[in-house]
Motif scaffolding. Structure first.
Motif, PDB file in Angstrom:
ATOM      1  N   ALA A   1     -25.582  21.511  -7.587  1.00  0.00           N
ATOM      2  CA  ALA A   1     -26.907  21.169  -7.042  1.00  0.00           C
ATOM      3  C   ALA A   1     -26.855  20.893  -5.547  1.00  0.00           C
ATOM      4  N   GLY A   2     -25.688  21.083  -4.922  1.00  0.00           N
ATOM      5  CA  GLY A   2     -25.590  20.941  -3.468  1.00  0.00           C
ATOM      6  C   GLY A   2     -25.047  19.613  -2.989  1.00  0.00           C
ATOM      7  N   TYR A   3     -24.577  18.764  -3.909  1.00  0.00           N
ATOM      8  CA  TYR A   3     -24.049  17.457  -3.515  1.00  0.00           C
ATOM      9  C   TYR A   3     -22.550  17.558  -3.236  1.00  0.00           C
ATOM     10  N   ARG A   4     -22.119  16.755  -2.271  1.00  0.00           N
ATOM     11  CA  ARG A   4     -20.715  16.698  -1.901  1.00  0.00           C
ATOM     12  C   ARG A   4     -20.214  15.263  -2.039  1.00  0.00           C
ATOM     13  N   ARG A   5     -18.978  15.134  -2.472  1.00  0.00           N
ATOM     14  CA  ARG A   5     -18.406  13.799  -2.635  1.00  0.00           C
ATOM     15  C   ARG A   5     -18.320  13.087  -1.288  1.00  0.00           C
ATOM     16  N   VAL A   6     -18.777  11.847  -1.273  1.00  0.00           N
ATOM     17  CA  VAL A   6     -18.674  11.042  -0.058  1.00  0.00           C
ATOM     18  C   VAL A   6     -17.728   9.856  -0.233  1.00  0.00           C
ATOM     19  N   LYS A   7     -17.437   9.491  -1.487  1.00  0.00           N
ATOM     20  CA  LYS A   7     -16.557   8.348  -1.704  1.00  0.00           C
ATOM     21  C   LYS A   7     -15.980   8.402  -3.120  1.00  0.00           C
ATOM     22  N   GLU A   8     -14.704   8.005  -3.223  1.00  0.00           N
ATOM     23  CA  GLU A   8     -14.053   7.836  -4.510  1.00  0.00           C
ATOM     24  C   GLU A   8     -13.859   6.351  -4.782  1.00  0.00           C
ATOM     25  N   LEU A   9     -14.142   5.935  -6.007  1.00  0.00           N
ATOM     26  CA  LEU A   9     -13.871   4.582  -6.460  1.00  0.00           C
ATOM     27  C   LEU A   9     -12.774   4.672  -7.516  1.00  0.00           C
ATOM     28  N   LEU A  10     -11.731   3.888  -7.349  1.00  0.00           N
ATOM     29  CA  LEU A  10     -10.566   3.980  -8.216  1.00  0.00           C
ATOM     30  C   LEU A  10     -10.404   2.716  -9.051  1.00  0.00           C
ATOM     31  N   THR A  11      -9.989   2.877 -10.287  1.00  0.00           N
ATOM     32  CA  THR A  11      -9.539   1.727 -11.068  1.00  0.00           C
ATOM     33  C   THR A  11      -8.070   1.954 -11.415  1.00  0.00           C
ATOM     34  N   TYR A  12      -7.342   0.846 -11.512  1.00  0.00           N
ATOM     35  CA  TYR A  12      -5.905   0.882 -11.753  1.00  0.00           C
ATOM     36  C   TYR A  12      -5.571   0.207 -13.073  1.00  0.00           C
ATOM     37  N   ASP A  13      -4.661   0.815 -13.807  1.00  0.00           N
ATOM     38  CA  ASP A  13      -4.191   0.280 -15.082  1.00  0.00           C
ATOM     39  C   ASP A  13      -2.843  -0.409 -14.871  1.00  0.00           C
ATOM     40  N   LEU A  14      -2.687  -1.589 -15.459  1.00  0.00           N
ATOM     41  CA  LEU A  14      -1.467  -2.368 -15.265  1.00  0.00           C
ATOM     42  C   LEU A  14      -1.005  -2.994 -16.582  1.00  0.00           C
ATOM     43  N   ASP A  15       0.258  -2.776 -16.916  1.00  0.00           N
ATOM     44  CA  ASP A  15       0.878  -3.461 -18.048  1.00  0.00           C
ATOM     45  C   ASP A  15       1.222  -4.881 -17.607  1.00  0.00           C
ATOM     46  N   ILE A  16       0.525  -5.881 -18.167  1.00  0.00           N
ATOM     47  CA  ILE A  16       0.726  -7.251 -17.701  1.00  0.00           C
ATOM     48  C   ILE A  16       1.706  -8.027 -18.571  1.00  0.00           C
ATOM     49  N   THR A  17       2.306  -7.349 -19.527  1.00  0.00           N
ATOM     50  CA  THR A  17       3.322  -8.034 -20.335  1.00  0.00           C
ATOM     51  C   THR A  17       4.668  -8.083 -19.620  1.00  0.00           C
ATOM     52  N   LYS A  18       4.796  -7.282 -18.582  1.00  0.00           N
ATOM     53  CA  LYS A  18       6.048  -7.241 -17.829  1.00  0.00           C
ATOM     54  C   LYS A  18       5.896  -8.040 -16.542  1.00  0.00           C
ATOM     55  N   GLY A  19       7.016  -8.631 -16.093  1.00  0.00           N
ATOM     56  CA  GLY A  19       6.991  -9.334 -14.809  1.00  0.00           C
ATOM     57  C   GLY A  19       6.855  -8.346 -13.669  1.00  0.00           C
ATOM     58  N   PHE A  20       6.431  -8.840 -12.532  1.00  0.00           N
ATOM     59  CA  PHE A  20       6.266  -7.982 -11.363  1.00  0.00           C
ATOM     60  C   PHE A  20       7.613  -7.688 -10.710  1.00  0.00           C
ATOM     61  N   PRO A  21       7.675  -6.680  -9.842  1.00  0.00           N
ATOM     62  CA  PRO A  21       8.917  -6.360  -9.131  1.00  0.00           C
ATOM     63  C   PRO A  21       9.460  -7.584  -8.388  1.00  0.00           C
ATOM     64  N   LYS A  22      10.767  -7.590  -8.165  1.00  0.00           N
ATOM     65  CA  LYS A  22      11.424  -8.743  -7.552  1.00  0.00           C
ATOM     66  C   LYS A  22      10.849  -9.090  -6.190  1.00  0.00           C
ATOM     67  N   ILE A  23      10.468  -8.096  -5.412  1.00  0.00           N
ATOM     68  CA  ILE A  23       9.908  -8.389  -4.090  1.00  0.00           C
ATOM     69  C   ILE A  23       8.616  -9.187  -4.221  1.00  0.00           C
ATOM     70  N   VAL A  24       7.795  -8.865  -5.235  1.00  0.00           N
ATOM     71  CA  VAL A  24       6.553  -9.603  -5.458  1.00  0.00           C
ATOM     72  C   VAL A  24       6.870 -11.017  -5.946  1.00  0.00           C
ATOM     73  N   GLN A  25       7.850 -11.136  -6.815  1.00  0.00           N
ATOM     74  CA  GLN A  25       8.241 -12.464  -7.299  1.00  0.00           C
ATOM     75  C   GLN A  25       8.709 -13.355  -6.147  1.00  0.00           C
ATOM     76  N   ARG A  26       9.441 -12.768  -5.193  1.00  0.00           N
ATOM     77  CA  ARG A  26       9.898 -13.559  -4.038  1.00  0.00           C
ATOM     78  C   ARG A  26       8.727 -13.995  -3.170  1.00  0.00           C
ATOM     79  N   ILE A  27       7.756 -13.096  -2.991  1.00  0.00           N
ATOM     80  CA  ILE A  27       6.571 -13.436  -2.187  1.00  0.00           C
ATOM     81  C   ILE A  27       5.791 -14.563  -2.848  1.00  0.00           C
ATOM     82  N   VAL A  28       5.651 -14.501  -4.166  1.00  0.00           N
ATOM     83  CA  VAL A  28       4.929 -15.542  -4.912  1.00  0.00           C
ATOM     84  C   VAL A  28       5.677 -16.870  -4.822  1.00  0.00           C
TER      85      VAL A  28
END
Length: 418
Positions: A167-194
């Motif tokens: 119909a002549g429309y062009r994408r102007v923006k993408e909206l993203l959602t992210y999936d995360l397994d929260i049963t696992k701890g975060f990477p060590k670098i994140v744990q150190r920051i926390v």
């Protein structure tokens, strides 16, 4: 060829037909979540939606042989008109949304009516789908059809993307959602920051206090309006909208799933997580009767869910370019992750939506090993250009103008069974 007619939605009966259509179109789609019909009606009823305090809309229904075969909304947000043009909205920009259609010919007819209405209101550009506020259900799902959306996110038929782009429309923006397994701890670098942040006496991460709901909501709103004010598509929330959000979300607000970050005693960031209400309402098929209300109330006492959604996070602008911003974000994420697993039985989280050009938030999401699971497109078109092409089978009479239904057609449709 069977004639398609387009009618304005003008009364409660029309609005009911508008809400009912997706229940037929998606009845065989396992990934579709039927909304509660009362909530869906409230969205499109001016007296029940605070967004209409600064916006106006026209809804359209498409009929064929007296049967509803499509719908669309056209709307103008007067606050969006005042925003800087480089942020997506601005003067002359109207929107359309809530689009559903049985086939492309119906969609093109509805889109033409929506665009005509926007032109009549002085609009020169259209964005869509936005249903109806940017804070409600923006964008068309183009990736992630294989699993249901979470609370306050949309679903769509894959073919809609082709129809909109043809119909002549062009994408102007993408909206993203992210999936995360929260049963696992975060990477060590994140744990150190926390850990570093928890050892910093200047930083305090606290849960929200639901007993002070109004005050806490005002505090979060102040951070939100500052943190998001430069984002694409930003429109400030008004008091009537805040009241509506409070009524709708208060039952699923839990102290340990909302964090406020303080620096030297000053609130500077927040993160909101919600148990995925869609898991509870999907089996209800849109109705709280006869016993759906009791099931929902029982669920709300202590939700046990697979998914926790993080719809909003914000850090005040003066900190956004600093390391402190990401540290506060990681600390809030870890606090809520732990609570979600321990207290709600959650195993995954969905983060977003996040704008495709929000490098800071995308970096945080990727650092904790989350992956994009859904993509929503927002499209735009200059209304001063010629419209999109109609299917080749469409007659010249149809191209010129679609007829409105007569009163007799209304009467005949009212007495015809679905």
């Amino acid at each position: 060829m069977t004639e398609i007619t387009i009618d304005l939605v003008t009364n409660n009966y029309d609005r009911k037909l508008f809400v009912d259509l997706p229940f037929r179109l998606y009845r065989d789609d396992p990934s579709w979540v039927p909304p509660l019909k009362g909530e869906a009606l409230g969205l499109i009823t001016p007296a029940k939606n605070g967004w209409f305090s600064h916006a106006k809309a026209q809804l359209f229904l498409a009929y064929e042989r007296g049967r509803v075969v499509g719908r669309i909304s056209a709307h103008i947000d007067t606050l969006a008109l005042t925003m800087p043009a480089e942020q997506g909205f601005g003067p002359g920009v109207g929107q359309w949304g809530l689009m559903e259609a049985e086939r492309e010919e119906v969609f093109v007819a509805l889109l033409a009516e929506a665009e005509d209405w926007l032109r009549q209101q002085g609009m020169t550009r259209a964005l869509g789908p936005i249903s109806m506020s940017i804070w409600e259900d923006p964008g068309l799902l183009v990736h992630g059809f294989d699993h249901p959306p979470t609370i306050m996110m949309g679903h769509a038929k894959p073919v809609y993307r082709e129809w909109i782009e043809r119909a002549g429309y062009r994408r102007v923006k993408e909206l993203l959602t992210y999936d995360l397994d929260i049963t696992k701890g975060f990477p060590k670098i994140v744990q150190r920051i926390v850990a570093s942040g928890r050892a910093n006496p200047r930083i305090r991460i606290r849960p929200v206090d639901k007993s002070r709901f109004k005050d806490e909501a005002a505090l979060i709103l102040a951070i939100l309006n500052d943190a998001w004010s430069d984002n694409w598509g930003f429109v400030p929330l008004t008091d009537p909208e805040i009241d509506d959000v409070g009524i709708k979300l208060k039952p699923i607000v839990f102290n340990d799933l909302i964090s406020i970050a303080e620096l030297d005693g000053r609130p500077v960031a927040f993160m909101i997580a919600l148990p995925d209400l869609n898991e509870a309402i999907k089996p209800l098929n849109g109705s709280l009767l006869p016993f759906g209300w009791a099931k929902l109330l029982w669920w709300l006492r202590k939700p046990q869910v697979r998914t926790i959604r993080v719809p909003l996070m914000g850090v005040i602008k003066e900190l956004q370019a600093s390391r402190m911003a990401s540290q506060l974000a990681f600390m809030m994420i870890e606090n809520i992750r732990s609570a979600a697993v321990a207290n709600y039985g959650a195993t995954r989280s969905e983060i977003g939506w996040i704008l495709d050009d929000n490098k800071g938030m995308r970096s945080i999401a990727e650092t904790i090993n989350s992956k994009v699971n859904k993509i929503y497109n927002i499209y735009g078109r200059d209304l001063r250009e010629l419209g999109g092409k109609l299917p080749a089978s469409t007659s010249s009479e149809f191209r010129d103008r679609l007829p409105r239904r007569s009163k007799m057609a209304r009467f005949w449709h009212f007495h015809m069974p679905y």
